[in-house]
Design a protein around this motif. Structure first.
Motif, PDB file in Angstrom:
ATOM      1  N   GLY A 339     -12.337   6.726  -1.203  1.00  0.00           N
ATOM      2  CA  GLY A 339     -13.768   7.546  -1.925  1.00  0.00           C
ATOM      3  C   GLY A 339     -13.233   8.995  -2.241  1.00  0.00           C
ATOM      4  O   GLY A 339     -14.117   9.932  -2.045  1.00  0.00           O
ATOM      5  N   GLN A 340     -12.107   8.880  -3.041  1.00  0.00           N
ATOM      6  CA  GLN A 340     -11.664  10.207  -3.662  1.00  0.00           C
ATOM      7  C   GLN A 340     -12.471  10.552  -4.729  1.00  0.00           C
ATOM      8  O   GLN A 340     -13.004   9.795  -5.239  1.00  0.00           O
ATOM      9  N   GLY A 367      -8.144   0.765   3.332  1.00  0.00           N
ATOM     10  CA  GLY A 367      -8.329   1.932   2.756  1.00  0.00           C
ATOM     11  C   GLY A 367      -9.122   2.964   3.431  1.00  0.00           C
ATOM     12  O   GLY A 367      -9.708   2.767   4.781  1.00  0.00           O
ATOM     13  N   GLU A 368      -9.044   4.149   3.057  1.00  0.00           N
ATOM     14  CA  GLU A 368      -9.676   5.271   3.510  1.00  0.00           C
ATOM     15  C   GLU A 368     -11.179   5.014   3.905  1.00  0.00           C
ATOM     16  O   GLU A 368     -11.834   5.588   4.701  1.00  0.00           O
ATOM     17  N   ARG A 369     -11.938   4.220   3.043  1.00  0.00           N
ATOM     18  CA  ARG A 369     -13.339   3.926   3.411  1.00  0.00           C
ATOM     19  C   ARG A 369     -13.354   2.356   3.749  1.00  0.00           C
ATOM     20  O   ARG A 369     -14.394   1.691   3.312  1.00  0.00           O
ATOM     21  N   PRO A 388      -7.237   0.144   8.471  1.00  0.00           N
ATOM     22  CA  PRO A 388      -7.212   1.021   7.495  1.00  0.00           C
ATOM     23  C   PRO A 388      -5.798   1.134   6.363  1.00  0.00           C
ATOM     24  O   PRO A 388      -5.936   1.471   5.391  1.00  0.00           O
ATOM     25  N   ASP A 389      -4.845   1.130   6.961  1.00  0.00           N
ATOM     26  CA  ASP A 389      -3.405   1.102   6.192  1.00  0.00           C
ATOM     27  C   ASP A 389      -3.408  -0.276   5.499  1.00  0.00           C
ATOM     28  O   ASP A 389      -3.234  -1.388   6.046  1.00  0.00           O
ATOM     29  N   LEU A 405      -7.107  -6.599  -3.796  1.00  0.00           N
ATOM     30  CA  LEU A 405      -7.914  -5.986  -4.809  1.00  0.00           C
ATOM     31  C   LEU A 405      -8.350  -4.547  -4.217  1.00  0.00           C
ATOM     32  O   LEU A 405      -8.696  -4.303  -2.976  1.00  0.00           O
ATOM     33  N   ALA A 406      -8.127  -3.529  -5.056  1.00  0.00           N
ATOM     34  CA  ALA A 406      -8.125  -2.083  -4.665  1.00  0.00           C
ATOM     35  C   ALA A 406      -8.745  -1.245  -5.551  1.00  0.00           C
ATOM     36  O   ALA A 406      -8.896  -1.517  -7.003  1.00  0.00           O
ATOM     37  N   ASN A 407      -9.543  -0.235  -5.420  1.00  0.00           N
ATOM     38  CA  ASN A 407     -10.166   0.788  -6.615  1.00  0.00           C
ATOM     39  C   ASN A 407      -9.041   1.723  -6.642  1.00  0.00           C
ATOM     40  O   ASN A 407      -7.854   1.663  -6.283  1.00  0.00           O
ATOM     41  N   TYR A 408      -9.452   2.556  -7.490  1.00  0.00           N
ATOM     42  CA  TYR A 408      -8.375   3.409  -8.126  1.00  0.00           C
ATOM     43  C   TYR A 408      -7.054   4.274  -7.319  1.00  0.00           C
ATOM     44  O   TYR A 408      -5.965   3.891  -7.558  1.00  0.00           O
ATOM     45  N   THR A 409      -7.670   5.086  -6.531  1.00  0.00           N
ATOM     46  CA  THR A 409      -6.589   5.848  -5.586  1.00  0.00           C
ATOM     47  C   THR A 409      -5.986   4.802  -4.633  1.00  0.00           C
ATOM     48  O   THR A 409      -4.739   4.897  -4.470  1.00  0.00           O
TER      49      THR A 409
END
Length: 425
Positions: A339-340, A367-369, A388-389, A405-409
């Motif tokens: 969520g950057q 991910g971070e979120r 998380p990792d 499947l991942a979002n941008y960062t």
């Protein structure tokens, strides 16, 4: 007398801007801080605010914009135009002013320019480069904390199109909002590229009346102020179940990239190449079909006995499309969400995505979120494990094929991490 010193000063300033940008780009790459796609443009623009116009130098230019599919369509169009010309393009996906300036500097000797442009930046970039062609893909919700409501973007793009009456616009007539952007333009090539996500176009952006859908057709319940009906235009280029039909020819599309959305991207890229740059139809089709990788998206990375298939998604429409590409027979699925700022810090859109159909596929939330994602998956009744990792999440999957499947960062950082892990083996 007064104009000559001014002209000399502009040239000196431009040279200084380009020199400083090249040094910064080289330093960024050598120190491993980045690929240099942004820093050079930032420095050049700070030294010479007119650098984009000067680098554009009235070269034939195409801009590609929309919420989803910009990078893929740009890559396909650039490949098609490259079959006849030397092309400058921002293949790395840096689609704001700094990235565009960097691409123009890197392709200073190119005869033609093909650029993907962030929706918010299109009016200013078009003003500075005076493009001969604009591709309008789609408009859906995207990063509400940065972009805002899409009707505001629609109005800004509409004003931009109206300000360039001679520009060829290649527009997706299946997208209500992009149709509104181009509806009054005199030089439009309408493409039926599809609209998999219609949740953001239930009302007419001009009259606020309800949009009625009847098969491929759609229309607004209320007429426009001048009495015209706001209705889906008749396309001349159409993506069909069998391929692509157009005045330039018909063909099966045998793309290397998956999904119905990429067939629509290919159709608009091919149409733009043929109509805007006189590329032969067969050459444009072949170029689009040969694109198999867009900045690592859709690629497969071999990692510790696993074939890791990487997919990128950034908003509800993109996630829904990407979910349809996932191999349900895979040995594992990792979904990673950050969520950057580059992702958008507001992740409420997770609740608009249907995650409900992964009963038989082991899912890891990362991910971070990842905790936000865990809550969403829990409500979707999807059994999952929270790790998380993302690299650890992949390792927790069985050997074999793993879908990611991942979002941008999250996508960017995972790709770098996998490259580093593989290089250490």
């Amino acid at each position: 007398m007064s104009s000559e010193p001014s002209s000399v000063f502009r040239r000196l300033r431009s040279r200084a801007a380009v020199t400083a940008a090249k040094l910064a780009t080289t330093a960024s790459r050598l120190t491993g801080r980045g690929a240099g796609g942004m820093i050079g443009g930032l420095i050049a623009n700070a030294i010479d605010p007119s650098i984009m116009e000067q680098l554009g130098a009235r070269r034939p230019t195409a801009l590609v914009t929309g919420t989803n599919g910009k990078s893929t369509t740009t890559r396909m169009l650039a490949a098609a135009v490259r079959s006849r010309h030397v092309v400058a393009t921002n293949e790395g996906g840096d689609n704001m002013d700094a990235g565009i300036i960097s691409a123009l500097m890197a392709g200073k000797s190119a005869s033609h320019v093909v650029l993907e442009v962030d929706e918010l930046h299109v009016p200013r970039v078009a003003e500075r480069l005076d493009p001969q062609l604009l591709i309008l893909l789609n408009l859906t919700r995207d990063q509400l904390d940065r972009v805002g409501e899409i009707n505001k973007i629609e109005r800004a793009l509409r004003d931009c199109v109206n300000a360039h009456p001679g520009m060829l616009v290649v527009a997706n007539c299946d997208d209500v909002l992009m149709t509104s952007v181009a509806y009054d333009h005199d030089n439009v090539l309408w493409v039926s590229a599809g609209a998999g996500w219609v949740g953001d176009s239930v009302t007419c952006p001009r009259t606020e009346s309800h949009i009625v859908r009847d098969g491929d057709d759609w229309y607004a319940m209320k007429k426009l102020r001048d009495g015209r009906e706001f209705r889906r235009p008749e396309p001349t280029w159409v993506v069909t179940d069998d391929g692509l039909r157009s005045p330039a020819g018909s063909t099966q599309l045998e793309l290397n990239l998956p999904g119905r959305a990429n067939r629509g991207n290919a159709a608009q890229a091919i149409a733009a190449a043929v109509a805007g740059f006189d590329v032969p139809f067969d050459a444009a089709v072949s170029a689009a079909e040969n694109v198999d990788n867009v900045a690592g998206r859709y690629s497969t990375v071999h990692f510790e006995g696993r074939d890791v298939h990487l997919l990128l998604a950034k908003n509800p429409a993109g996630w829904q499309e990407a979910l349809s590409m996932i191999d349900r027979e895979a040995d594992g699925l990792v979904i990673a969400v950050n969520g950057q700022v580059a992702d958008g810090e507001d992740l409420s859109w997770l609740w608009d995505v249907r995650f409900e159909d992964f009963e038989s596929l082991p899912v890891k939330a990362a991910g971070e979120r990842g905790t936000d994602l865990t809550v969403r998956l829990t409500y979707a009744s999807v059994e999952h494990q929270h790790l998380p990792d993302p690299v650890a999440a992949i390792r927790a999957c069985p050997t074999g094929r793993v879908e990611v499947l991942a979002n941008y960062t999250a996508f960017r950082d995972l790709k770098k991490a996998l490259e580093k892990e593989n290089s250490n083996d």
